[in-house]
Design a protein around this motif. Sequence first.
Motif, PDB file in Angstrom:
ATOM      1  N   UNK A   1       0.825  -1.207   0.000  1.00 44.00           N
ATOM      2  CA  UNK A   1       0.000   0.000   0.000  1.00 44.00           C
ATOM      3  C   UNK A   1       0.859   1.256   0.000  1.00 44.00           C
ATOM      4  N   UNK A   2       1.938   1.243   0.775  1.00 44.45           N
ATOM      5  CA  UNK A   2       2.821   2.411   0.848  1.00 44.45           C
ATOM      6  C   UNK A   2       3.468   2.705  -0.498  1.00 44.45           C
ATOM      7  N   UNK A   3       3.973   1.669  -1.159  1.00 46.61           N
ATOM      8  CA  UNK A   3       4.625   1.842  -2.455  1.00 46.61           C
ATOM      9  C   UNK A   3       3.668   2.441  -3.485  1.00 46.61           C
ATOM     10  N   UNK A   4       2.415   2.063  -3.408  1.00 45.61           N
ATOM     11  CA  UNK A   4       1.441   2.531  -4.396  1.00 45.61           C
ATOM     12  C   UNK A   4       0.870   3.902  -4.057  1.00 45.61           C
ATOM     13  N   UNK A   5       0.436   4.067  -2.815  1.00 42.86           N
ATOM     14  CA  UNK A   5      -0.282   5.287  -2.430  1.00 42.86           C
ATOM     15  C   UNK A   5       0.666   6.454  -2.201  1.00 42.86           C
ATOM     16  N   UNK A   6       1.743   6.238  -1.454  1.00 39.91           N
ATOM     17  CA  UNK A   6       2.653   7.343  -1.147  1.00 39.91           C
ATOM     18  C   UNK A   6       3.431   7.804  -2.367  1.00 39.91           C
ATOM     19  N   UNK A   7       3.811   6.874  -3.241  1.00 38.30           N
ATOM     20  CA  UNK A   7       4.555   7.282  -4.438  1.00 38.30           C
ATOM     21  C   UNK A   7       3.690   8.185  -5.314  1.00 38.30           C
ATOM     22  N   UNK A   8       2.431   7.833  -5.436  1.00 41.66           N
ATOM     23  CA  UNK A   8       1.522   8.650  -6.247  1.00 41.66           C
ATOM     24  C   UNK A   8       1.339  10.035  -5.637  1.00 41.66           C
ATOM     25  N   UNK A   9       1.124  10.077  -4.321  1.00 39.32           N
ATOM     26  CA  UNK A   9       0.921  11.365  -3.651  1.00 39.32           C
ATOM     27  C   UNK A   9       2.151  12.259  -3.781  1.00 39.32           C
ATOM     28  N   UNK A  10       3.337  11.686  -3.630  1.00 38.78           N
ATOM     29  CA  UNK A  10       4.568  12.477  -3.726  1.00 38.78           C
ATOM     30  C   UNK A  10       4.767  13.030  -5.126  1.00 38.78           C
ATOM     31  N   UNK A  11       4.500  12.221  -6.144  1.00 34.34           N
ATOM     32  CA  UNK A  11       4.671  12.695  -7.513  1.00 34.34           C
ATOM     33  C   UNK A  11       3.654  13.776  -7.860  1.00 34.34           C
ATOM     34  N   UNK A  12       2.429  13.639  -7.369  1.00 32.49           N
ATOM     35  CA  UNK A  12       1.428  14.665  -7.626  1.00 32.49           C
ATOM     36  C   UNK A  12       1.795  15.969  -6.930  1.00 32.49           C
ATOM     37  N   UNK A  13       2.328  15.865  -5.722  1.00 35.03           N
ATOM     38  CA  UNK A  13       2.776  17.064  -5.011  1.00 35.03           C
ATOM     39  C   UNK A  13       3.951  17.708  -5.745  1.00 35.03           C
ATOM     40  N   UNK A  14       4.813  16.888  -6.282  1.00 37.93           N
ATOM     41  CA  UNK A  14       6.011  17.363  -6.962  1.00 37.93           C
ATOM     42  C   UNK A  14       5.681  18.091  -8.266  1.00 37.93           C
ATOM     43  N   UNK A  15       4.755  17.537  -9.037  1.00 33.06           N
ATOM     44  CA  UNK A  15       4.473  18.068 -10.370  1.00 33.06           C
ATOM     45  C   UNK A  15       3.219  18.929 -10.428  1.00 33.06           C
ATOM     46  N   UNK A  16       2.311  18.771  -9.456  1.00 28.77           N
ATOM     47  CA  UNK A  16       1.043  19.471  -9.515  1.00 28.77           C
ATOM     48  C   UNK A  16       0.093  18.900 -10.534  1.00 28.77           C
ATOM     49  N   UNK A  17       0.374  17.683 -11.002  1.00 26.90           N
ATOM     50  CA  UNK A  17      -0.435  17.029 -12.030  1.00 26.90           C
ATOM     51  C   UNK A  17      -0.891  15.672 -11.510  1.00 26.90           C
ATOM     52  N   UNK A  18      -2.117  15.288 -11.838  1.00 28.82           N
ATOM     53  CA  UNK A  18      -2.648  13.998 -11.430  1.00 28.82           C
ATOM     54  C   UNK A  18      -1.808  12.868 -12.032  1.00 28.82           C
ATOM     55  N   UNK A  19      -1.508  11.871 -11.228  1.00 23.11           N
ATOM     56  CA  UNK A  19      -0.757  10.697 -11.679  1.00 23.11           C
ATOM     57  C   UNK A  19      -1.734   9.549 -11.890  1.00 23.11           C
TER      58      UNK A  19
END
Length: 260
Positions: A171-189
């Motif tokens: 769950x961490x690998x899937x959920x946190x990675x997505x949240x971090x990338x969205x925060x980083x780029x400002x774009x939905x992953x």
Amino acid sequence: MAASVDPVGTGDLPVTGRPSVPRPGPPPWVAMYHSVGDCSDDPYRITVTPERLGLQLAWLRRRGLRGVSVAELLAARARGGGRNLVGLTFDDGYADFVTDALPLLRRWGCRATLFALPGRLGGDNAWDPLGPRKPLLTADGIRRAAAEGMEIGSHGLTHVDLTKADDLTLKTELVESRALLEELTGVRVDGFCYPYGTIDARAVDAVREAGYAYACAIDPGPLTGPHALPRVHVGQDDTSWRLHLKHRLHRLRRRPVEGL
């Protein structure tokens, strides 16, 4: 490649009187790349030189094909189009994507999906015991790729085999990675890529439940679907003739994809 979808509206019935069920379309052709640079020491065959990548992109354009992100390819197929589109993916988020791949993609009018590891920003490919250490993109590098029109997808946090992960790690690998990338780029992953290409039903279900619209594998067999898309490895030895064969054989050998 156009999806084989019957043009029957929700309220229409064929002559048999039974509702029409759209047939699954042929699998989208998605090319899998990793690193672009020096391939003199390349035990895992993950590297193509910039010269080879340029020739491969030129081959696509000569055949009337254009490389796009997976999201763009799937959206085109959902509209009944995409016949001239090929998905281009780059796994792991190597720093050479910005320095060596991006200029070539720009030159040939192509886009791609970059599957990054936000838990290893600025690190290296420590998961590979053999071969050279290859630097990974920093946060600025990922933002630059996104600003250039590339789709950013998740490859997990740290490149973990999801089929061997416990429930919390999965769950961490899937959920946190997505949240971090969205925060980083400002774009939905929307996209995910399975590390090592390894999948099982549990991993596929977890990716779907995490909210990803699609996920890329390599050869998912009976699990093939929007959350287990097959891809074709493209490497340094893939000349124009080999690409031609791979392009033709992919449609014949891979399973149809439900819903595409």
